[in-house]
Design an enzyme around this catalytic site. Structure first.
Site, mmCIF file in Angstrom:
data_model
loop_
_atom_site.group_PDB
_atom_site.id
_atom_site.type_symbol
_atom_site.label_atom_id
_atom_site.label_comp_id
_atom_site.label_asym_id
_atom_site.label_seq_id
_atom_site.Cartn_x
_atom_site.Cartn_y
_atom_site.Cartn_z
ATOM 1 N N SER A 224 135.340 75.167 133.646
ATOM 2 C CA SER A 224 134.691 73.864 133.729
ATOM 3 C C SER A 224 134.814 73.296 135.137
ATOM 4 C CB SER A 224 135.346 72.896 132.733
ATOM 5 O OG SER A 224 134.686 71.655 132.715
ATOM 6 N N GLY A 225 133.696 72.863 135.700
ATOM 7 C CA GLY A 225 133.710 72.160 136.979
ATOM 8 C C GLY A 225 133.750 70.663 136.729
ATOM 9 N N ASN B 244 129.297 67.912 129.856
ATOM 10 C CA ASN B 244 129.002 69.286 129.428
ATOM 11 C C ASN B 244 130.302 70.094 129.392
ATOM 12 O OD1 ASN B 244 126.927 71.369 128.875
ATOM 13 N ND2 ASN B 244 127.605 72.269 130.798
ATOM 14 N N TYR C 164 126.089 73.438 133.677
ATOM 15 C CA TYR C 164 125.406 74.624 133.143
ATOM 16 C C TYR C 164 124.806 74.339 131.767
ATOM 17 C CZ TYR C 164 124.844 79.378 131.304
ATOM 18 O OH TYR C 164 124.345 80.527 130.756
ATOM 19 N N SER D 103 130.761 71.879 132.332
ATOM 20 C CA SER D 103 131.382 71.058 133.371
ATOM 21 C C SER D 103 131.080 69.598 133.087
ATOM 22 C CB SER D 103 130.823 71.435 134.757
ATOM 23 O OG SER D 103 130.981 72.811 135.029
#
Length: 376
Positions: free
Chosen positions: A286-287, A214, A142, A248
């Protein structure tokens, strides 16, 4: 080396292991990487107009082969708040065909559309004559802190530019490709890469990593064991906005070692070890998604409608020797994250407006590292 921006080693930060010639995922034979970076506009956010700080990163595991040879793969989610397409089949079958693309969260669909079109043109006979199916891997993080992410600025043509630009050799880092608008530990992050060479018996293998970084809260940031985030506390935007980690990380690990899918799944997990070395505990928002693939054992897997062989012969590494690859993956991912931080450049924010997502201050970072006697 990226001539425009320094890398972590250029600041004197020490790392374990032996890097490849380019210290990049492209040190793995056949792997090519391309970028399309979109930077347009400034000032107040107007959805649909900008400002734009985003892009697409494309990885071709086997370059531009005339026939689509599978790469054996494994996948792991440290925290699943994100997207990586194609992973159901990777978990079931242990392989995938085609490119890996990374972009922003709201551009996954258009990039997937573009990658399918690229595959059906690149491997025309496989898809148009026979019943081949295209399921490229597309992942996201994102970038809405600095980019008009709801403005649909990434188009099919941008994904195709990244795919067509893919090459071997040294790679740009920081504000490039899908990493153009990303933050890490509340400073500017983005794209980073690194590699390691390892010896197993009388053979040499390469493990390379590329990250779209990120993630992370400032207070967590560790650089080679030094609690940098506890010293460099200024302009921690997300902490000021409410304290939630936002973002993420996508980790792609490549190797030329002959590994089976279950071994590659284990290698993918070591990506989590690499990012953990930089301090994160894996936030809820967070992914943190990892993919590992091997370019060894190239096999043509016929499409439906083609003659099917009864068996295949594969080489695989004895697990008794796999620790060297596990260590290499963790080392390469850690350095890739720090390379993304060091190479990045400051950008203005759009949400909130009027602030700046600062790049990490190299001199300040070196000063903290020097206090702990951790520069070389």
């Amino acid at each position: 080396m990226n001539e425009a921006n320094p890398r972590a080693r250029d600041l004197g930060i020490p790392f374990d292991g032996e890097p490849g010639g380019w210290n990049a995922i492209t040190d793995v034979p056949g792997v090519e990487v391309g970028f399309c970076t979109l930077v347009e506009g400034s000032g107040e956010l107007v959805v649909g107009k900008g400002p734009v700080r985003t892009g697409v990163t494309a990885i071709l595991p086997r370059g531009r082969e005339e026939r689509p040879h599978a790469v054996w793969a494994g996948q792991f989610d440290l925290n699943g708040n994100g997207e990586m397409t194609g992973t159901h089949w990777i978990r079931d079958a242990g392989y995938f065909l085609g490119p890996v693309c990374i972009t922003n969260t709201h551009a996954v669909g258009i990039v997937h559309h573009a990658a399918v079109g690229w595959m059906t043109r690149q491997y025309s006979d496989y898809f148009r004559t026979h019943h081949g199916w295209a399921m490229p891997v597309v992942a996201e993080t994102y970038d809405g802190l600095v980019n008009d992410i709801c403005g649909a600025h990434v188009c099919e043509s941008h994904a195709l530019q990244a795919l067509d630009a893919a090459r071997s050799g040294p790679l740009a880092e920081g504000n490039v490709g899908g990493g153009a608008g990303m933050q890490t530990y509340e400073v500017k992050g983005g794209t980073g890469t690194s590699s390691r060479r390892v010896g197993v018996g009388d053979r040499r293998f390469t493990v390379g990593a590329l990250v779209q970084s990120n993630f992370g809260a400032r207070h967590e940031l560790m650089v080679r064991g030094v609690p940098v985030g506890q010293h460099l506390t200024g302009n921690a935007l997300l902490t000021e906005l409410g304290g939630h980690e936002q973002g993420s990380i996508i980790v792609v690990i490549a190797t030329d070692a002959p590994l089976l899918p279950v071994q590659l799944q284990r290698l993918a997990r070591r990506g989590a070890m690499g990012i953990a070395h930089t301090g994160t505990t894996g936030g809820h928002y967070s992914g943190d998604i990892m993919l590992a693939f091997s370019v060894a054992n190239p096999l043509y897997l016929p499409a439906i409608g083609e003659a099917q062989p009864t068996t295949f012969m594969l080489e695989c590494l004895n697990d008794a020797h796999i620790d060297a690859l596990h260590a290499a993956a963790a080392q390469a991912v850690e350095e890739a994250v720090l390379n993304a931080l060091v190479a990045a450049r400051s950008v203005p924010t759009v949400k909130p407006a009027g602030r700046v997502l600062e790049a990490i201050d190299h001199a300040a970072l070196q000063s903290v590292m020097r206090r702990y006697n951790r520069l070389v």
